[in-house]
Design an enzyme around this catalytic site. Sequence first.
Site, PDB file in Angstrom:
ATOM      1  N   GLY A   1       9.623   1.798   7.128  1.00 31.97           N
ATOM      2  CA  GLY A   1       9.441   1.463   8.543  1.00 31.97           C
ATOM      3  C   GLY A   1       8.199   0.622   8.788  1.00 31.97           C
TER       4      GLY A   1
ATOM      5  N   GLU B   1       1.652   4.786  12.824  1.00 34.37           N
ATOM      6  CA  GLU B   1       0.762   3.987  11.961  1.00 34.37           C
ATOM      7  C   GLU B   1      -0.644   3.936  12.558  1.00 34.37           C
ATOM      8  OE1 GLU B   1       2.113   3.613   9.218  1.00 34.37           O
ATOM      9  OE2 GLU B   1       4.201   3.805   9.888  1.00 34.37           O
TER      10      GLU B   1
ATOM     11  N   MET C   1       3.568   0.280   7.587  1.00 35.56           N
ATOM     12  CA  MET C   1       2.491   0.697   6.695  1.00 35.56           C
ATOM     13  C   MET C   1       1.142   0.562   7.390  1.00 35.56           C
ATOM     14  SD  MET C   1       1.643   1.880   3.815  1.00 35.56           S
ATOM     15  CE  MET C   1      -0.078   2.262   3.527  1.00 35.56           C
TER      16      MET C   1
ATOM     17  N   ASN D   1      -1.995   0.018   6.666  1.00 37.70           N
ATOM     18  CA  ASN D   1      -3.148  -0.657   6.058  1.00 37.70           C
ATOM     19  C   ASN D   1      -4.290  -0.774   7.065  1.00 37.70           C
ATOM     20  OD1 ASN D   1      -1.251  -1.451   3.900  1.00 37.70           O
ATOM     21  ND2 ASN D   1      -0.453  -2.776   5.507  1.00 37.70           N
TER      22      ASN D   1
ATOM     23  N   GLU E   1       0.995  12.510   5.850  1.00 36.27           N
ATOM     24  CA  GLU E   1       2.290  12.212   6.482  1.00 36.27           C
ATOM     25  C   GLU E   1       2.782  13.345   7.383  1.00 36.27           C
ATOM     26  OE1 GLU E   1       3.151   9.389   6.750  1.00 36.27           O
ATOM     27  OE2 GLU E   1       2.315   8.313   5.025  1.00 36.27           O
TER      28      GLU E   1
HETATM   29  N1  TRP Z   1       2.661   5.270   4.710  1.00 35.78           N
HETATM   30  C1  TRP Z   1       3.857   4.685   5.250  1.00 35.78           C
HETATM   31  C2  TRP Z   1       4.163   5.470   6.496  1.00 35.78           C
HETATM   32  O1  TRP Z   1       4.382   6.601   6.533  1.00 35.78           O
HETATM   33  C3  TRP Z   1       5.022   4.787   4.313  1.00 35.78           C
HETATM   34  C4  TRP Z   1       5.390   3.569   3.548  1.00 35.78           C
HETATM   35  C5  TRP Z   1       5.490   2.322   4.014  1.00 35.78           C
HETATM   36  C6  TRP Z   1       5.820   3.493   2.200  1.00 35.78           C
HETATM   37  N2  TRP Z   1       5.945   1.491   3.030  1.00 35.78           N
HETATM   38  C7  TRP Z   1       6.128   2.170   1.918  1.00 35.78           C
HETATM   39  C8  TRP Z   1       5.968   4.420   1.203  1.00 35.78           C
HETATM   40  C9  TRP Z   1       6.603   1.782   0.692  1.00 35.78           C
HETATM   41  C10 TRP Z   1       6.424   4.027  -0.045  1.00 35.78           C
HETATM   42  C11 TRP Z   1       6.735   2.715  -0.302  1.00 35.78           C
HETATM   43  O2  TRP Z   1       4.072   5.074   7.562  1.00 35.78           O
HETATM   44 ZN    ZN Z   2       3.019   7.709   7.632  1.00 35.97          ZN
END
Ligand code: TRP
Ligand code: ZN
Length: 885
Positions: A267, A304, A269, A271, A326
């Site tokens: 969905g 996020e 990320m 960062n 998470e």
């Molecule tokens: N940390 C991300 C979320 O929960 C999860 C995530 C995004 C992810 N892209 C990924 C996990 C690719 C594994 C691989 O919002």
């Molecule tokens: Zn998350």
Amino acid sequence: MRTEQPKMIYLKDYQAPDYLIDETHLTFELFEDHSLVHAQLVMRRNPERGAGLPPLVLDGQQLELVSVNLADQELTDADYQLSDSHLTVHPTSATFTLDTTVKIHPETNTALEGLYKSGGMFCTQCEAEGFRKITYYLDRPDVMSVFTTTVIAEQHSYPVLLSNGNPIASGPGEDGRHWATWEDPFKKPAYLFALVAGDLWCVEDTFTTMTERTVALRIYVEPENIDKCQHAMNSLKKSMRWDEEVYGREYDLDIFMIVAVNDFNMGAMENKGLNIFNSSAVLARAETATDAAHQRVEAIVAHEYFHNWSGNRVTCRDWFQLSLKEGFTVFRDSQFSADMNSATVKRIQDVAYLRTHQFAEDAGPMAHAVRPDGFIEISNFYTLTVYEKGSEVVRMIQTLLGAEGFRKGSDLYFERHDGQAVTCDDFIKAMEDANGADLTQFKRWYSQAGTPRLAVSESYDAAAKTYSLTFRQSCPETPDKVQKLPFVIPVELGLLDGKGAGIALRLAGEAMAGATSRVISVTEAEQTFTFVDIAEHPLPSLLRGFSAPVKLSFPYNRDQLMFLMQHDSDGFNRWDAGQQLSVQVLQELIAQHQQGLALALDQRLITALRSVLSDERLDQAMVAEMLSLPSEAYLTEISEVADVDAIHTAREFARKQLADQLFEGLWLRYQANRDLSKKTPYVAEAEHFARRALQNIALSYLMLSGKPEVLAATLEQFDACDNMTERLTALAVLVNSPFEEEKAKALAVFAENFKDNPLVMDQWFSVQAGSGLPGALERVKALMQHPAFNIKNPNKVRALVGAFAGQNLINFHAADGSGYRFLADLVIQLNGFNPQIASRQLAPLTRWRKYDDARQALMKGELERIRASGELSSDVFEVVSKSLA
Ligand code: TRP
Ligand code: ZN
């Protein structure tokens, strides 16, 4: 690809890193046929690990090493060791710098992990272990470093150059190139690194924080999407305010950016300062996105953003702790969504999802604890258990400690661990210390897999005026073979008198009666609670708000469930009583079908839903939820052996009966709401979502009557509405109808109008792939040839293949095994270029234990065929081998 058989990694083997990286200086030179990455790492021996200087083993995959300098000395082949996953060098002092240059190929990276190209732009996805595909590094979350990043690229094609933190310098370069340097002052693990280079436009806004700092907000998208960012921007500002008000958390950098990309495995990320999103989780406007899509965007933007504290400022020590960030963050975003919309409806939707999908995972071969103790491929553990069950575990802590106690605990957690990489135990310890609580037994929720059963029985003593509830808990065996000990199960409950009013509750031994709803903790395998001063035999309302993720059973009869539907003061339990009633009625129909009897629907279900439908005071979204029968997937999950055909036949029969018998009431509600929709411009708010939800579920029932006035209404709605919620429902209703001519025309018109909008075309694919009418597999195969389909794009695969295998159970489980064969072929193909997506699409085949012997054999046969198909990624290898174990 790898050369050895993938190995299990265990939590018990955790060791702190031998070396630390204080500063990370990166320079990216981006070109069309390769990219160069220069990394300067300012390193030192980890004092925690003693005095000697062991070899420094850096992670790195698919990197072409150009040069390596240790402490300013260029190393030759003899000075280092290189394998396909590591670079080993030999430091000679406790502090030193390591400089490497590697060549990589983002332009051919189809796995969408590391640095890759999506459309014309460069972007990154580093969680969990993608950074090692960018440069040699200690790619583990307990190595936190301050990053400075310079990006150099051709100016015309890549006018926008972004990375984490604040922009500190930029300028022109040679040959039409330019550069920009970004500095992130906060220490972070490599999985939070991000880089974007592309031709992007942005929508800008600002947010004034609780301490009056101004933060610049930017959402970057491809130019044609610039008109679809406002909803995400509003959601972002609401999230920022909410996190200040509810958790006291303020944003920390001067700028917060979101970038939308079309090719993305998940969905979004989190960062640091530069969230990268699947475009499906950002773009939304009335004409192109449904109400559900609007709510999903709001929830993911919040999720996020909330990670900035729960995940980034305080991060995970190792990947076994994934639920630390998470589970907590899902809990935070669900609280947020509950506050922004209808809290009861949000809870109903979350629980229906958990019970259907997480419970199925917990009962399958990949079952694992919220904190798993071993894995082969961490990407396989971004699961419903870690996310959704993890959120339920945090929710139970709040239930046990109370909202205020929970807030004290979260304040202490953030204060104590800011800037650290910590464990689930640290989270629990903060909750305990802030509240003087003991959560030792509660922590079993983190280590024991499987869905607990809670069987409840009652006894009433009229003479003594006492009412006792006896709880018996157990937990089925799971593949980890962990011996299950009793959980702490918070059960919120009430007792209703004959008029449906709540009785003030007093447990034996207590001085005074208290509230009519309270939480008791079931902590033993068997435990009895006795209530006193109970003047008549009451009806219990148990597990209110779904206060624990368990399968509760109580021997309610149908009249009692109807009574609860009417009178329970807990909205969630009113809905759940309706679901339990539906399940009983549907299971009776399933049995009739299996015995070759004529199907006869218990009229009490009609009576109950008729009164729901005519209750004008009820929230319309609640009415819509209560009118929805349990899904085929849920009926499968609660079956010992799921009879695919009987489930489908029974449920469709009940739907048709409801449609016929409630036609008038449905028609009135439909028309009233459609009229309002015509008069009201689209608004993405709860009250409007509710109106359209009821309108649309009513229409889907009404069409089962096949009446010409319903067809006319559907066509009117399809043609004349101003939003995707109404249009897509009308399309889905036509697609599932027998009106072939109208169906074909609507599909063609829709595709013609939206052929340039990939997210809308995803909806068009899904509606067709999800239709339970015969011939679905042929339709899906034909649609894979459509010009808008692209197997390299995860959204397209999910829209077509995911919808078919995950939602269209009657067709996917065709007795001849054609659905299974199709999915296995696809997984084998995906394994070759995108292992994460291959492994996720495989999930439906892992559920073989639920089906009859013939289907089991076919499903296992396909799993074996995948296993023998050649070189498997660690992702697919793990799921296939555990499924066949
Ligand atoms: N940390 C991300 C979320 O929960 C999860 C995530 C995004 C992810 N892209 C990924 C996990 C690719 C594994 C691989 O919002
Ligand atoms: Zn998350």
